[in-house]
Design a protein around this motif. Structure first.
Motif, PDB file in Angstrom:
ATOM      1  N   ASN A  28      54.067  52.015  43.798  1.00  0.00           N
ATOM      2  CA  ASN A  28      54.145  52.397  45.204  1.00  0.00           C
ATOM      3  C   ASN A  28      53.097  51.691  46.046  1.00  0.00           C
ATOM      4  N   GLN A  80      52.410  48.523  45.732  1.00  0.00           N
ATOM      5  CA  GLN A  80      52.699  47.094  45.786  1.00  0.00           C
ATOM      6  C   GLN A  80      52.996  46.614  47.200  1.00  0.00           C
ATOM      7  N   HIS A  81      53.644  47.448  48.027  1.00  0.00           N
ATOM      8  CA  HIS A  81      54.031  46.971  49.360  1.00  0.00           C
ATOM      9  C   HIS A  81      52.832  46.799  50.280  1.00  0.00           C
ATOM     10  N   GLY A 129      50.240  45.154  49.283  1.00  0.00           N
ATOM     11  CA  GLY A 129      49.664  43.873  48.893  1.00  0.00           C
ATOM     12  C   GLY A 129      48.376  44.075  48.120  1.00  0.00           C
ATOM     13  N   LYS A 161      64.869  40.212  49.340  1.00  0.00           N
ATOM     14  CA  LYS A 161      63.860  40.251  50.396  1.00  0.00           C
ATOM     15  C   LYS A 161      62.492  39.925  49.811  1.00  0.00           C
ATOM     16  N   VAL A 205      58.525  39.728  50.902  1.00  0.00           N
ATOM     17  CA  VAL A 205      57.541  40.099  51.924  1.00  0.00           C
ATOM     18  C   VAL A 205      56.209  39.461  51.553  1.00  0.00           C
ATOM     19  N   THR A 234      52.439  39.510  51.813  1.00  0.00           N
ATOM     20  CA  THR A 234      51.456  40.542  52.124  1.00  0.00           C
ATOM     21  C   THR A 234      50.108  39.978  52.531  1.00  0.00           C
ATOM     22  N   TYR A 255      55.666  40.392  47.858  1.00  0.00           N
ATOM     23  CA  TYR A 255      56.210  41.679  47.416  1.00  0.00           C
ATOM     24  C   TYR A 255      57.720  41.620  47.550  1.00  0.00           C
ATOM     25  N   PRO A 305      60.767  44.076  47.243  1.00  0.00           N
ATOM     26  CA  PRO A 305      61.072  45.505  47.098  1.00  0.00           C
ATOM     27  C   PRO A 305      62.098  45.812  46.013  1.00  0.00           C
ATOM     28  N   ASN A 333      60.628  45.381  42.635  1.00  0.00           N
ATOM     29  CA  ASN A 333      59.568  46.362  42.410  1.00  0.00           C
ATOM     30  C   ASN A 333      60.142  47.688  41.915  1.00  0.00           C
ATOM     31  N   TRP A 334      61.172  48.186  42.596  1.00  0.00           N
ATOM     32  CA  TRP A 334      61.741  49.477  42.196  1.00  0.00           C
ATOM     33  C   TRP A 334      62.530  49.363  40.899  1.00  0.00           C
TER      34      TRP A 334
END
Length: 605
Positions: A66, A68-69, A71, A235, A237, A239, A248, A250, A253-254
């Motif tokens: 959680n 990770q977004h 950065g 996507k 991102v 950071t 990142y 998403p 990550n999930w």
């Protein structure tokens, strides 16, 4: 090698296998690291159920993923001190255990013991899978290889990592020789009681840092795979404004979080995860060795004898460990194989479908002579505005354009064929990013614009893509007029001589021109070097004010009726499903939704 399709497919498959196994490694590393660190709780509280250890591990994993977004830029300054403190801790504890319990374990460094070890039976051979874990984790040093010099990593490994690991493992061996009933949790048992809880906190923090390294490496791998057309568009991102590699993803990550929780809660103990972890690491090492052979031959130009020595010695060690871990496939080693197989199917299918779609566009493209034969009006009504026709072709006219003008009675006054290419290089300098070329005479107002990105280039949301394209065309027209003023008349020749429009001025022109803003303008009589050029720039401004439209091709590929079942499933179902899930090009390029026009077409492959 490029001319041989079998060789290309073999190398592609090998690279994808290594990539998928590295992704599997990034799932198992957080699971085994956090679960092992959390296992120290049971040493202090022996009556505690193992389920509580699993719950604590899952909570730590959820918190890790959680974060990770946000950065790693803000907390990355703590990573190096934590890891340094961790290695100094295990090295010091190992040295104390050597001195306190049994220093004779240092005899293990005698190479003759290798023969004696294997002589005692096949059980010792299969135990190599557990011994393999003593060197796993050190590969995390190379997860951020692009951010640090190679020499820095080599010094860190030789001066700190390797000596501390030797002290830690020999110290545990010395402790076990005197405490044979503490084999299962020798690490925490061997730590002095006075520093147990500080060591527990440091071990947990080090596990988080090691997990972060592999997670970040996976994000980087997926981004590069997307750039190379080997993974569906996702996507990305950025950071950090300073470090390109801090990204990142998403969706990934999930997905990693879900798989990490499944592995941790499913196995519950480190032993099973360790078998899976060892399998993934050994296969990554084998793939790396095989891929080093063409690198040494073709890139480094190494002598064949050096290549033979390197490959032979590496395979001798790695195949030995591989023969041991492959025997434990039924004891958890199947996990990375299943994960890697799923990712391999996705990546190979996406690459195959994308390649077939590109081949169809190549085969159906229209020649430039077809446009020239239509005349200045293209045989249609030219309405005010600029039409950006997006295509993957760097030459010729895409089929979607001919399909569009065949069915619609009008086309924009200015037509720009835009081709975005991701090159297999680290980065493309900003001054070399856009290449503009004119198609046909000036009164046609047709251009080709190739935008080039490296696989590490930043493409942020605040980038105004259409403004960048328009400015590139204006700069090209201005520089084209300047070249004509200086005695050049062929825009093709100019485009070849100075492929970088924003680049340095040619040696013979420094006394003729100077930079004014982002354009190169002659110092005197700038308004008189080409009235035609001034009129065209004014015409471009009028068309810009009238509106800019992005025309995207929505190409759908389907398998032919006579195709085999595997191809039908791959193209009609899996690839079509992945295309519906992945992000559209308009989203990747941050194009305004209100100015998009999709042109659909179906190809049968």
């Amino acid at each position: 090698m490029e001319a041989n399709s079998f060789t290309k497919n073999a190398i592609l498959t090998l690279v994808l296998v290594g990539t998928c196994m590295a992704v599997g490694d990034s799932i198992l590393t957080p699971a085994i690291s956090v679960l092992s660190a959390s296992g120290g709780i049971k040493v202090e509280f022996p009556k505690m159920s193992n389920d509580w250890v699993v719950i604590v591990s899952v909570v730590i994993l959820i918190g890790l993923f959680n974060l990770q977004h946000f950065g790693t830029e803000k907390v990355s300054r703590l990573f190096a001190p934590i890891v340094l403190l961790w290695f100094l801790l295990i090295g010091t504890v190992g040295a104390i255990n050597l001195w306190k319990y049994d220093s004779t374990v240092l005899k293990a460094f005698n190479p003759a013991n290798i023969y004696l070890y294997f002589k005692r039976g096949s059980h010792n051979w299969t135990s190599l899978g557990g011994i393999m874990l003593s060197i796993t984790g050190t590969e995390a040093l190379f997860a951020d290889l692009c951010h640090f010099p190679v020499l820095a990593i080599q010094i860190a490994f030789a001066v700190i990592v390797f000596p501390c690991l030797l002290l830690a493992y020999t110290g545990q061996a010395a402790y076990i020789s005197s405490n044979t009933d503490h084999v299962s949790d020798a690490f925490y048992r061997s730590i002095p009681d006075s520093i147990f809880w500080p060591a527990f906190l440091i071990a947990t923090a080090a596990a988080v840092v090691a997990s972060q390294a592999t997670i970040s490496a996976t994000f980087s791998l997926i981004k590069q795979a997307v750039s190379m057309g080997c993974f569906p568009r996702v996507k990305v991102v950025h950071t950090s404004q300073e470090h390109l590699g801090q990204i990142y993803v998403p969706e990934i990550n999930w997905l990693l979080l879900g798989l990490c929780i499944a592995v941790t809660a499913g196995f519950k103990r480190e032993t099973m995860i360790a078998n899976a972890y060892g399998t993934a690491v050994v296969i990554v090492m084998l793939v790396t060795t095989f891929l080093m052979v063409p690198i040494m031959f073709l890139v480094w130009r190494s002598h064949w004898f050096i290549v033979f020595l390197f490959t032979g010695f590496s395979l001798l060690v790695e195949l030995t460990y591989f023969s041991a871990v492959i025997l434990k496939v039924d004891q958890g080693g199947w996990v990375p194989l299943v994960i890697a197989s799923c990712f391999l199917i996705i990546m190979y299918t996406w690459h195959y479908g994308t390649l077939k779609r590109f081949e169809c566009e190549i085969q159906t493209k229209v020649s430039v002579a077809w446009i020239l034969g239509l005349g200045p009006s293209l045989g249609l009504v030219r309405v005010p505005g600029i039409g950006f026709v997006h295509t993957e072709l760097a030459s010729g006219v895409p089929h979607i354009f001919s399909h569009l003008v065949t069915n619609l009675p009008a086309v924009h006054s200015v037509v720009v064929f835009v081709c975005v290419k991701c090159l297999p290089v680290y980065t493309v300098p900003a001054e070399e990013r856009i290449l503009v070329k004119r198609i046909g005479p000036k009164d046609f107002h047709i251009f080709r614009c190739v935008v080039r990105y490296g696989y590490k280039d930043v493409h942020k949301k605040d980038d105004n893509f259409e403004t960048m394209l328009y400015n590139g065309i204006v700069r090209f027209v201005t520089c084209e007029g300047m070249m004509e003023f200086g005695g050049y008349s062929d825009s093709e020749e100019y485009n070849t001589v100075t492929s970088s429009i924003d680049g340095e001025i040619l040696p013979g022109e420094k006394e003729l021109v100077h930079r004014r803003g982002s354009l190169m303008i002659p110092p005197v009589q700038a308004n008189h070097f080409s009235i035609e050029t001034t009129d065209e720039i004014e015409f471009l401004n009028i068309c810009k004010d009238a509106g800019m439209v992005h025309i995207l091709g929505n190409t759908v590929v389907r398998s032919r009726r006579d195709s085999n079942m595997v191809k039908k499933v791959a193209i009609d179902y899996l690839y079509a499903f992945l295309r519906r899930l992945c992000r559209e090009n308009s989203v990747m390029l941050y194009l305004p939704h209100e100015s998009l026009l999709n042109v659909g077409q179906i190809f049968y492959v």
